[in-house]
Design an enzyme around this catalytic site. Structure first.
Site, PDB file in Angstrom:
ATOM      1  CG  ASN A 170      20.813 -10.057 -17.376  1.00  0.00           C
ATOM      2  OD1 ASN A 170      20.194 -10.072 -16.544  1.00  0.00           O
ATOM      3  ND2 ASN A 170      22.241 -10.105 -17.167  1.00  0.00           N
ATOM      4  CE  LYS A 171      18.814 -10.440 -13.542  1.00  0.00           C
ATOM      5  NZ  LYS A 171      18.648  -9.061 -12.538  1.00  0.00           N
ATOM      6  CG  ASN A 172      14.852 -16.811 -16.072  1.00  0.00           C
ATOM      7  OD1 ASN A 172      15.814 -16.255 -15.973  1.00  0.00           O
ATOM      8  ND2 ASN A 172      14.492 -18.066 -15.837  1.00  0.00           N
TER       9      ASN A 172
END
Ligand SMILES: *Cc1c(COP(=O)(O)O)cnc(C)c1O
Length: 381
Positions: free
Chosen positions: A186-188
């Site tokens: 779910n990180k950039n």
């Protein structure tokens, strides 16, 4: 037929056929552990954020553990961390035998660690400060670094909510001794699991490189390439190596990062414009001007709003929300810290709500989230 509403998820991947091709090419290369894709990702990542050494690791938690371990932090030492973070920040301190000491955030507008509270929490045992750039907003690094200098402390940046945020023209993760990034799903920059540890200190980078792979002087890739036949083990290391499939994903994701972060920035502005006059909602970081990664979009609800009911109302309309974060110092495993008083952290922990934020959202999605939020605020009991 039931009326199926579109689902607006909290975060989403931006994969397309570029990632598919990159993974396929690794599979066909028949080398899948640490190798040239990892090395290329390290090179491209260090160039992107502006740091001389970047080492790819299994995940962001491993990056944090290696940061503390490489600085010889251990039993009897204390590391000051925010409580308003993912539990990994504090757990990684514990892995070394050291104790995390929790500090409050600055205010209900600035949800990053308070430099004043850091100074209050310093003892003879304090070895380091680990800051978290919440949502990508940089901490007050000038103040924090001057405290660190005064008390001879290391500063580690948990930059899991970056990369792509700037502070005085430099990227977060490059502002102190060591920076740690996460490539969790779910990180950039998402590779499923993964992380990066960065530093401008080359001696430290060498130590981290050993610690990443069992303390060994050579890695399998070098032996495979015929560059080494034997090896020594210099220190007690770990297996925190990254792999080629995920490195290939990471390289494509890195190439998309600037564009994706800009899109997040536009969505953030749209949210702010629609929400700033909404009663019962406060938007933190309102007057910050830096370019930031906008990893999440947090709001604070007025104290009389029932957050659980509000989240359920949004969920029934297909809108996923979350909480960043239930404070770490109130978790069962940090029982000794329960008596610590962190007034702002407490309020944020009780009243924060995270709305959907990812580059695949469009303005109409933001408008729908805000409409449903407003309606629900007026109608839940
Ligand atoms: C995601 C995250 C971590 C942990 O990273 P993993 O890659 O999941 O191990 C640490 N700190 C913060 C603030 C995070 O958001």
């Amino acid at each position: 037929m039931a009326n199926i509403k579109p689902k607006i998820v909290l975060s989403d991947l931006t994969y397309d056929n570029q990632e598919e091709r990159a993974v396929l090419s690794v599979l066909r290369s028949r080398w899948i552990s640490l190798g040239q894709e990892c090395q290329k990702l390290e090179k491209e990542f260090s160039a992107y954020i502006g740091v001389s050494n970047a080492l790819a690791v299994t995940n962001g938690t491993a990056a944090l553990h290696l940061a503390f371990a490489s600085l010889n932090i251990g039993q009897g030492d204390e590391v000051i961390v925010p409580s308003l973070t993912f539990v990994a920040t504090a757990n990684a301190v514990r892995y070394t035998g050291a104790t995390p000491v929790f500090a409050d955030v600055s205010s209900l507008d600035d949800l990053t660690i308070s430099s004043k509270d850091i100074e209050r929490k310093i003892t003879k045992r304090t070895k380091a400060i680990c800051v978290v750039h919440y949502a990508g907003y940089p901490c007050n690094m000038d103040a924090i670094k001057s405290i660190a200098k005064k008390f001879k402390l290391y500063v580690i940046e948990d930059a899991a909510h970056g990369p792509g945020s700037y502070y005085n023209g430099k990227q977060i993760g490059t502002l102190a001794d060591i920076g740690c990034f996460s490539f969790y799903a779910n990180k950039n920059l998402a590779t499923g699991e993964g992380g990066m540890i960065v530093t401008d200190n080359t001696d430290l980078a060498t130590r981290i490189k050993y610690l990443r792979s069992h303390g060994m002087t050579t890695i399998a890739w070098d032996r495979h390439k015929g560059r080494a036949y034997n090896y020594d083990v210099l220190m007690l290391g770990y297996n925190y190596r990254f792999d080629e499939i995920r490195a290939a994903l990471g390289r494509i994701q890195l190439a998309k990062l600037t564009k994706n972060n800009k899109k997040r920035g536009r969505l953030n502005t749209h949210y702010v414009n629609l929400l700033k006059t909404v009663k019962k909602v406060k938007i933190p970081f309102l007057n910050r001007k830096e370019i930031v990664s906008h990893h999440i979009f947090p709001i604070l609800l007025e104290s009389n709003v029932n957050r659980i009911k509000l989240m359920a109302a949004l969920a029934s309309e297909g809108i996923q929300t979350s909480i960043h974060y239930p404070p770490v110092h109130s978790m069962s495993i940090y029982l000794d810290s329960h008596k610590t008083e962190l007034p702002f952290t407490q309020i944020v922990g009780e009243h924060e709500l995270t709305l959907p934020m990812h580059p695949r959202l469009e303005f109409k999605d933001i408008e729908r989230v805000v409409d449903v939020l407003k309606y629900s605020l007026d109608n839940i009991q």
